[in-house]
Design a protein around this motif. Structure first.
Motif, PDB file in Angstrom:
ATOM      1  N   ILE A  75      -3.520  -6.368  -3.518  1.00  0.00           N
ATOM      2  CA  ILE A  75      -2.755  -5.471  -2.650  1.00  0.00           C
ATOM      3  C   ILE A  75      -3.721  -4.688  -1.761  1.00  0.00           C
ATOM      4  O   ILE A  75      -4.661  -4.057  -2.247  1.00  0.00           O
ATOM      5  N   ILE A  78       0.220  -0.217   0.651  1.00  0.00           N
ATOM      6  CA  ILE A  78       1.577   0.064   0.151  1.00  0.00           C
ATOM      7  C   ILE A  78       2.259   0.928   1.201  1.00  0.00           C
ATOM      8  O   ILE A  78       1.792   2.033   1.518  1.00  0.00           O
ATOM      9  N   VAL A  93       4.881  -3.832   1.064  1.00  0.00           N
ATOM     10  CA  VAL A  93       3.528  -4.041   0.528  1.00  0.00           C
ATOM     11  C   VAL A  93       2.841  -5.129   1.345  1.00  0.00           C
ATOM     12  O   VAL A  93       3.461  -6.113   1.751  1.00  0.00           O
ATOM     13  N   ARG A 172       7.102   3.088  -8.123  1.00  0.00           N
ATOM     14  CA  ARG A 172       6.034   2.168  -7.717  1.00  0.00           C
ATOM     15  C   ARG A 172       5.236   1.786  -8.952  1.00  0.00           C
ATOM     16  O   ARG A 172       4.717   2.646  -9.671  1.00  0.00           O
ATOM     17  N   SER A 175      -0.737  -0.409  -7.573  1.00  0.00           N
ATOM     18  CA  SER A 175      -1.590   0.438  -6.740  1.00  0.00           C
ATOM     19  C   SER A 175      -2.377  -0.434  -5.770  1.00  0.00           C
ATOM     20  O   SER A 175      -2.516  -1.645  -5.969  1.00  0.00           O
ATOM     21  N   ILE A 186       6.861  -5.098  -8.358  1.00  0.00           N
ATOM     22  CA  ILE A 186       6.200  -4.040  -7.602  1.00  0.00           C
ATOM     23  C   ILE A 186       7.042  -2.769  -7.603  1.00  0.00           C
ATOM     24  O   ILE A 186       6.537  -1.665  -7.790  1.00  0.00           O
TER      25      ILE A 186
END
Length: 354
Positions: A75, A78, A93, A172, A175, A186
């Motif tokens: 990731i 976000i 995301v 959420r 991270s 997610i």
């Protein structure tokens, strides 16, 4: 000859019997027994009564999903906040897409080359310098290049996770920098503008159900609130294990007070039908049977009755009583079948403090 004491006894008995017959019906005690008892009665009336049914169910969102990654990746960004409203297509995301962009650029270059070869081959074919089979092979290569480009675009799109519909995000669970695999949750996304309330109804009450029927729902989390909705769907099958049917009602929730997962009670009412109603106070249960005392001709008759539906303070009588008859509502525990009674209006007894 009788003695003086014997004559006194005879005289006394004559005096006592002079005011009554041999059966003693004129005595004060007998008169008290023969007097009528004041009772409060109410007329059994035929009134419209709707059958009520109460059930419990679980609130569900109009649309609800778990937002998951479709690929294994890291990731990089976000773009949403917890418990916030998002719109369909909004980016939630972003994943590391360097490899996917490179693959896309390669697929585009291959497609350009394939397109150029096809254009030249078609020109040669018109000049009869290339066979039809050779042209078909080159065209197939062009189509393969187009498909590879579409696949590269799809993989690049998977690196950006978007909202599938307007709704509210949940917690959420990842991270920035997290390595997620395919299927990793997610967050959640719920469209709660309308709540779907699903509950079970015994098949014996199937006749009460219909689409468009109004329902009133409550939840312990909002004790002072009542939510009005309507039945939108009945399951096509009866569950053979529970002998019940699943019913779905929809409740408007524009203010967002209801949340998916809430435990709710729901009340349904069928169409009103005529019912013979008496006060609950008139019903006398005894050893599994139900009775009322009907006032007829100055006496009471102990009647066994069969009861049906109920509403606040009143009970439907299905048999054992007819419309217009009067039933005793106060003092039933002191009555016996055949007792003499005198009917007293209810307002009179209240004024007298009885």
């Amino acid at each position: 000859m009788k003695s003086r004491s014997q004559r006194y006894v005879v005289t006394l008995m004559a005096v006592l019997l002079s005011g009554c017959g041999k059966d003693g019906t004129g005595s004060p005690a007998a008169a008290a027994l023969a007097s009528a008892t004041d009772v409060v009665t109410i007329e059994a009336k035929l009134e419209p009564l709707a059958t009520s049914l109460e059930a419990v169910g679980t609130a569900r969102a109009k649309e609800s999903i778990e937002v998951k990654s479709r690929t294994s990746n890291i990731i990089t960004a976000i773009a949403f906040h917890e418990d916030s409203l998002v719109h369909a297509g909004q980016v939630l995301v972003e994943l590391n897409a360097a490899e996917e962009r490179a693959a896309l650029a390669e697929a585009e270059a291959v497609l350009i080359d394939s397109q150029s070869q096809f254009n030249r081959s078609r020109s040669l074919y018109t000049q009869q310098a290339l066979s039809a089979s050779q042209l078909e092979q080159i065209e197939a290569a062009l189509n393969t290049s187009k498909a590879r480009l579409d696949a590269a675009k799809a993989k690049l799109a998977d690196a950006t996770i978007r909202a599938g519909f307007d709704g509210r995000t949940g917690l959420r669970l990842v991270s920035v920098g997290s390595l997620v695999s395919a299927g990793t949750v997610i967050t959640t996304l719920d469209d709660s503008s309308t709540i779907k309330l699903e509950f079970s109804v015994p098949e014996a009450h199937l006749y009460l159900l219909r689409r468009g029927q109004a329902v009133v729902a409550k939840t312990a989390g909002l004790p002072d609130a009542r939510f009005i909705g309507k039945v939108t769907m009945l399951d096509s099958r009866i569950d053979p294990a529970t002998r019940s049917i699943i019913v779905r009602a929809e409740i408007p929730n524009s203010d967002g007070r209801l949340r998916p997962g809430m435990f709710m009670t729901v009340l349904l009412e069928g169409d009103p039908t005529p019912a013979l109603l008496v006060p609950e106070a008139a019903i006398v249960p005894e050893q599994g049977h139900t009775y009322v005392f009907a006032a007829v001709g100055g006496k009471v008759e102990r009647r066994e009755v069969r009861t049906g539906r109920r509403r606040k303070g009143e009970v439907e009588v299905l048999s054992g009583l007819t419309r217009g008859e009067h039933v005793v509502t106060e003092g039933t525990q002191m009555l016996r079948d055949g007792d003499k009674v005198r009917e007293v209006p209810q307002n009179t007894t209240r004024a007298a403090g009885l």
